[in-house]
Scaffold this motif. Structure first.
Motif, PDB file in Angstrom:
ATOM      1  N   ARG A  54      -4.693  -5.228  -4.145  1.00  0.00           N
ATOM      2  CA  ARG A  54      -3.506  -5.531  -3.498  1.00  0.00           C
ATOM      3  C   ARG A  54      -2.460  -4.556  -4.416  1.00  0.00           C
ATOM      4  O   ARG A  54      -1.740  -4.012  -4.099  1.00  0.00           O
ATOM      5  CB  ARG A  54      -2.970  -6.922  -3.746  1.00  0.00           C
ATOM      6  N   ASP A  55      -2.723  -4.540  -5.744  1.00  0.00           N
ATOM      7  CA  ASP A  55      -1.775  -3.818  -6.759  1.00  0.00           C
ATOM      8  C   ASP A  55      -2.244  -2.215  -6.330  1.00  0.00           C
ATOM      9  O   ASP A  55      -0.927  -1.412  -6.146  1.00  0.00           O
ATOM     10  CB  ASP A  55      -2.307  -3.894  -8.131  1.00  0.00           C
ATOM     11  N   SER A  58      -0.178  -1.420  -3.034  1.00  0.00           N
ATOM     12  CA  SER A  58       1.028  -1.401  -3.149  1.00  0.00           C
ATOM     13  C   SER A  58       1.659  -0.036  -4.182  1.00  0.00           C
ATOM     14  O   SER A  58       2.610   0.313  -3.746  1.00  0.00           O
ATOM     15  CB  SER A  58       1.767  -2.726  -3.689  1.00  0.00           C
ATOM     16  N   PRO A  61       0.201   3.651  -1.812  1.00  0.00           N
ATOM     17  CA  PRO A  61      -0.266   3.487  -0.539  1.00  0.00           C
ATOM     18  C   PRO A  61      -0.864   4.602   0.277  1.00  0.00           C
ATOM     19  O   PRO A  61      -1.578   4.555   1.195  1.00  0.00           O
ATOM     20  CB  PRO A  61       1.005   2.976   0.224  1.00  0.00           C
ATOM     21  N   ARG A  70      -7.276  -0.502   0.433  1.00  0.00           N
ATOM     22  CA  ARG A  70      -6.997  -1.049   1.220  1.00  0.00           C
ATOM     23  C   ARG A  70      -8.340  -1.536   2.260  1.00  0.00           C
ATOM     24  O   ARG A  70      -8.223  -2.691   2.697  1.00  0.00           O
ATOM     25  CB  ARG A  70      -5.965  -0.358   2.193  1.00  0.00           C
ATOM     26  N   GLN A  89      -5.306  -5.383   7.330  1.00  0.00           N
ATOM     27  CA  GLN A  89      -5.692  -4.333   6.589  1.00  0.00           C
ATOM     28  C   GLN A  89      -6.482  -3.143   7.462  1.00  0.00           C
ATOM     29  O   GLN A  89      -5.988  -1.800   7.467  1.00  0.00           O
ATOM     30  CB  GLN A  89      -6.638  -4.718   5.445  1.00  0.00           C
TER      31      GLN A  89
END
Length: 126
Positions: A54-55, A58, A61, A70, A89
């Motif tokens: 997730r980090d 973000s 991207p 992702r 996703q």
């Protein structure tokens, strides 16, 4: 013979090789976090791997690491039967329109995620 967990880990690591070898300059900055995510997967620490993924998604991207992270995030959600999160996703990857191997895998996993959510296409009425 592989256990399903061993096969899962092998698939994730195999898909990660191109990013590790051919990442951009920005990706080099996030390489340690990416490797930590892969190590967490190898250790079976999937909650930790999800947090790393997730980090990375973000923070980067549009980079190859963010794109690959992702996909890995989607597979991790899929493995944990979090169908909506997984589907989201994979949908993002599909909508990017980049017809690479992650696109084709994402089509498969998204379709299965939607089936698990019982989100079928409307039937044709004749």
């Amino acid at each position: 013979m592989f256990h399903s967990l061993d096969l899962f880990k092998a698939l994730i690591l195999l898909l990660s090789i191109p990013v590790l070898l051919f990442g951009s300059e920005d990706d080099l900055l996030f390489q340690p976090k990416y490797e930590s995510m892969l190590n967490a997967i190898q250790q079976g620490e999937f909650g930790e791997a999800i947090a790393f993924a997730r980090d990375l998604v973000s923070l980067t991207p549009t980079s190859p690491i963010g794109y690959n992270s992702r996909y890995i995030l989607g597979v991790l959600y899929y493995r944990q039967q979090e169908w909506k999160k997984a589907s989201d996703q994979f949908e993002y990857i599909i909508n990017k329109g980049k017809k690479d191997k992650l696109y084709w895998y994402s089509l498969y996993y998204r379709a299965n995620s939607l089936l698990h959510q019982k989100k079928y296409l409307p039937s044709a009425k004749g």
